[in-house]
Design a protein around this motif. Sequence first.
Motif, PDB file in Angstrom:
ATOM      1  N   MET A 208      -4.208   8.449 -12.636  1.00  0.00           N
ATOM      2  CA  MET A 208      -3.049   8.003 -11.848  1.00  0.00           C
ATOM      3  C   MET A 208      -2.573   9.063 -10.866  1.00  0.00           C
ATOM      4  O   MET A 208      -1.998   8.742  -9.823  1.00  0.00           O
ATOM      5  CB  MET A 208      -1.900   7.624 -12.792  1.00  0.00           C
ATOM      6  N   THR A 210      -4.283  10.742  -8.906  1.00  0.00           N
ATOM      7  CA  THR A 210      -5.074  10.703  -7.676  1.00  0.00           C
ATOM      8  C   THR A 210      -4.658   9.569  -6.738  1.00  0.00           C
ATOM      9  O   THR A 210      -5.170   9.485  -5.627  1.00  0.00           O
ATOM     10  CB  THR A 210      -6.567  10.548  -8.018  1.00  0.00           C
ATOM     11  N   ILE A 211      -3.761   8.704  -7.171  1.00  0.00           N
ATOM     12  CA  ILE A 211      -3.310   7.587  -6.329  1.00  0.00           C
ATOM     13  C   ILE A 211      -2.362   8.122  -5.259  1.00  0.00           C
ATOM     14  O   ILE A 211      -1.480   8.941  -5.530  1.00  0.00           O
ATOM     15  CB  ILE A 211      -2.616   6.516  -7.192  1.00  0.00           C
ATOM     16  N   ASP A 212      -2.527   7.660  -4.046  1.00  0.00           N
ATOM     17  CA  ASP A 212      -1.718   8.109  -2.919  1.00  0.00           C
ATOM     18  C   ASP A 212      -0.250   7.706  -3.129  1.00  0.00           C
ATOM     19  O   ASP A 212       0.056   6.512  -3.250  1.00  0.00           O
ATOM     20  CB  ASP A 212      -2.256   7.485  -1.631  1.00  0.00           C
ATOM     21  N   TYR A 216       3.112   3.795  -2.994  1.00  0.00           N
ATOM     22  CA  TYR A 216       4.332   3.411  -3.706  1.00  0.00           C
ATOM     23  C   TYR A 216       5.532   3.371  -2.755  1.00  0.00           C
ATOM     24  O   TYR A 216       6.398   2.492  -2.877  1.00  0.00           O
ATOM     25  CB  TYR A 216       4.602   4.383  -4.842  1.00  0.00           C
ATOM     26  N   ILE A 233      -0.842  -1.614  -7.462  1.00  0.00           N
ATOM     27  CA  ILE A 233      -1.221  -0.269  -7.012  1.00  0.00           C
ATOM     28  C   ILE A 233      -1.807   0.558  -8.159  1.00  0.00           C
ATOM     29  O   ILE A 233      -2.929   1.072  -8.054  1.00  0.00           O
ATOM     30  CB  ILE A 233      -0.005   0.465  -6.400  1.00  0.00           C
ATOM     31  N   THR A 234      -1.044   0.699  -9.247  1.00  0.00           N
ATOM     32  CA  THR A 234      -1.476   1.600 -10.312  1.00  0.00           C
ATOM     33  C   THR A 234      -2.728   1.094 -11.021  1.00  0.00           C
ATOM     34  O   THR A 234      -3.715   1.822 -11.161  1.00  0.00           O
ATOM     35  CB  THR A 234      -0.343   1.794 -11.340  1.00  0.00           C
ATOM     36  N   GLY A 237      -5.783   1.235  -8.982  1.00  0.00           N
ATOM     37  CA  GLY A 237      -6.164   2.626  -8.748  1.00  0.00           C
ATOM     38  C   GLY A 237      -6.929   3.250  -9.897  1.00  0.00           C
ATOM     39  O   GLY A 237      -7.699   4.190  -9.695  1.00  0.00           O
ATOM     40  N   ILE A 238      -6.708   2.766 -11.108  1.00  0.00           N
ATOM     41  CA  ILE A 238      -7.416   3.325 -12.268  1.00  0.00           C
ATOM     42  C   ILE A 238      -8.430   2.323 -12.829  1.00  0.00           C
ATOM     43  O   ILE A 238      -8.920   2.505 -13.941  1.00  0.00           O
ATOM     44  CB  ILE A 238      -6.420   3.726 -13.371  1.00  0.00           C
TER      45      ILE A 238
END
Length: 323
Positions: A208, A210-212, A216, A233-234, A237-238
């Motif tokens: 998590m 590494t998510i831009d 958010y 998003i989360t 992302g994973i």
Amino acid sequence: MNTTVSPPPEAAARPQSGKPGGRQGFSRKRFRQNIPLLAMFLPVVAFYVIFKYAPIAGNVIAFKDYNFFDGVFGSPWVGLHNFELLFTQSRTLSIIRNTLMLSLLQLLFGFPAPIILALMLNEVRKVLFRRVLQTIVYLPHFFNWVIIGGIVVTVFSMEAGTINHWIERWFGEPYPFLYKPISWIAVFVSSGVWKEMGFGTIIYLAAMSTIDPGLYESASMDGASKLRQIWHITLPGIRSIIVILFILSTGNIMEVGFDQVFMLQNGVVSDVSEVISTYIYRVGLKGAQFSLSAAMGLFEALVGLVLVVAANWVARRFDQGLF
């Protein structure tokens, strides 16, 4: 007036490297520079060769009538006799059923638990509080199952268990958590989830990170709620990490940890607690039927291989395959 002569097309297309095709050959200088890295990698190679790949040759005793005097390669061949004997025993099917049942329950409750916990911890804004929680949930992973088993027995035992102490005080009669099949399975699965949940949480929290963060912020400006941000998003992302860990987890469906079962099982619940690992210990080591237990272990490994390949095949349909 200065004029520059451009090289012919053949020269421009020619690779700049001195080797044909532009590929670099063996460089002694580079090899000498990488000697420290290669030396650090040698113990890893030695570990896998000695303890992972070399023992594979021992699976040959599943097709032999193994004895100590003739050794692994000198014992007489019996073909598939050990497998026929294994699957003609009435106990074998119940052992495989117990292994599948406990493994699937662990996968059902244990796999999403670290994802949910990581999502919750990721929303904690107090850094100190989050680190304390991470340490608390990660700590059981470092404990041996001897310690965890002692804690579980202390908490759920019928005679002096902490929970039964309050149950007896309120209702007058203790409940045998470790001596009823349903409650034993619940204790077994929940203790496994509690022990390993923290390790998976750390992996997902690292993914998590590494998510831009701008995603958010944009979603918040558009009015997306926290649940919407997590869902859109989360989790995407994973997703790759989730798929990889799920594929690896499917390979262990036929493998229930020996330590956990051995520490928690008892004769009263043997109908649901006897699994492949304890069968191999009881028949192979204690009963000295090495060929029969090797046949069971080989069957377990083959089923695990098929499950991993199948799970990866399904994941590749969604462009998320591991190999």
